[in-house]
Design an enzyme around this catalytic site. Sequence first.
Site, mmCIF file in Angstrom:
data_model
loop_
_atom_site.group_PDB
_atom_site.id
_atom_site.type_symbol
_atom_site.label_atom_id
_atom_site.label_comp_id
_atom_site.label_asym_id
_atom_site.label_seq_id
_atom_site.Cartn_x
_atom_site.Cartn_y
_atom_site.Cartn_z
ATOM 1 N N GLY A 70 -8.533 -9.717 2.851
ATOM 2 C CA GLY A 70 -7.137 -10.014 2.574
ATOM 3 C C GLY A 70 -6.276 -9.902 3.817
ATOM 4 O O GLY A 70 -6.787 -9.846 4.957
ATOM 5 N N CYS A 128 0.805 -1.211 0.000
ATOM 6 C CA CYS A 128 0.000 0.000 0.000
ATOM 7 C C CYS A 128 0.845 1.271 0.000
ATOM 8 O O CYS A 128 0.325 2.353 -0.270
ATOM 9 C CB CYS A 128 -0.945 0.013 1.199
ATOM 10 S SG CYS A 128 -0.116 -0.109 2.787
#
Length: 450
Positions: A187, A50
């Site tokens: 996830g 991310c």
Amino acid sequence: MSILVVGLSHRSAPVALLERTAVTGERLVKLLHDVHGAPSVSGVVVVSTCNRIEVYADVDKFHAGVSAISELLSRHSDVPLDELSRHLYVHYEERAVQHVFSVACGLDSMVVGEGQIAGQLRTALKLAQKYGTVDRALNEAIQQALRVGKRARNETGIDRAGASLVSVGLSRAGTLEGKRALVVGAGSMSSLAVATLAREGVGEIVIANRTFERGVRLAEATDAPARAIRLADLREAIAEADIVVSCTGATGLVITPDMLQGPVFVLDLALPHDVDRAVRDLPGVTLVGLDDLSEDDDAPAEADTDAVRRIVCEEVKAFQLGLVAATVAPTVVALRSKAAEVVEAELGRLGGRLPELDDRAQAEIAQTVRRVVDKLLHAPTVRVKELAGSPGGDTYADALRELFDLDPKAPEAVIRAEDVPSAERGVGAERTLRSGQVRHEPGRGMSEER
């Protein structure tokens, strides 16, 4: 071959650009294959999280490697190369190893010391192994990086001080006990969010995921009241939630202003983001995203980070010495193999000339001759490894081959044998390698910039 790192992260690029360059799923696999197919690249691993996308490659040409990787990152992200290049950083050889080790320790993370990066690095390596894009040198470097990260967390307090993005983000929500929480996605990041919420004592956790069965499995594994819903029921679940954590792999917005009304705390950990930034204008809605967390000052104690940096420097030095030793190792193995052949030939000739020697005498003579040869070869083989790390060190192995009249093909044969997985080696290859091993050599073994 040399290790090269080309990438961008929260340190070099705004979150908006990281969102545009994020690659996952089939796009990530395609990037792996394309970089691996570049003429100057023999191995590649891609770390995509991310807050970073980094390409780790084993290359034989620096400029060609940088050019190929930069162009492929641009092509796969649809970000023009001239715009992307302004935010890319490049590390090469020793600096590349230092960077990978630092990443594995959490020193380069948005929240310094967080431990999730180790799992992300391990996942990236497994993906490269699955698709056959990682070579031996790169595999060893990343495996060692993971070991360094583990050592840093075992020997310092950086792991205790460095919280995950989830923990830091949720800390802005205030008291979580008894609250109703909604987690969108199932996830690894969502799993971490569920575990953190459960630990903080929330009243209920609702998990919304595109694949309902994955949401059910996550809910069943949670140590808190939890249930799964289908993504189609997301709007109703948001209306009942006090806290919303969203981290999906969607390429478009998942939560829009018309789905929210306060009071509600929303934590968006997705890249690209799941939540429309316009929700910030809604009364009673608090939105925290990755760009907000990048400014968080909840950092580990300076003593812990300094200790980890010392560990990284120590491990990089040891790794580099191992690489240097590995360059001369084939010559050393070839030399000892030749010496072993000479010894066996002479012992055979002696046995033929003195057949009256009993087994005990023959064994004693053989042991004495081998010991003499070992002692004579010990100093030059140890010294050549030490000198290999000095300027012009590659010439010392050449000198050793010349002085002992080694067949030039012998070291090459050792290299080829080492490149074959052990299960595929023949008995002869194993015997050759073992016969050349040095038994008396102590200590043998084989930073960020913008």
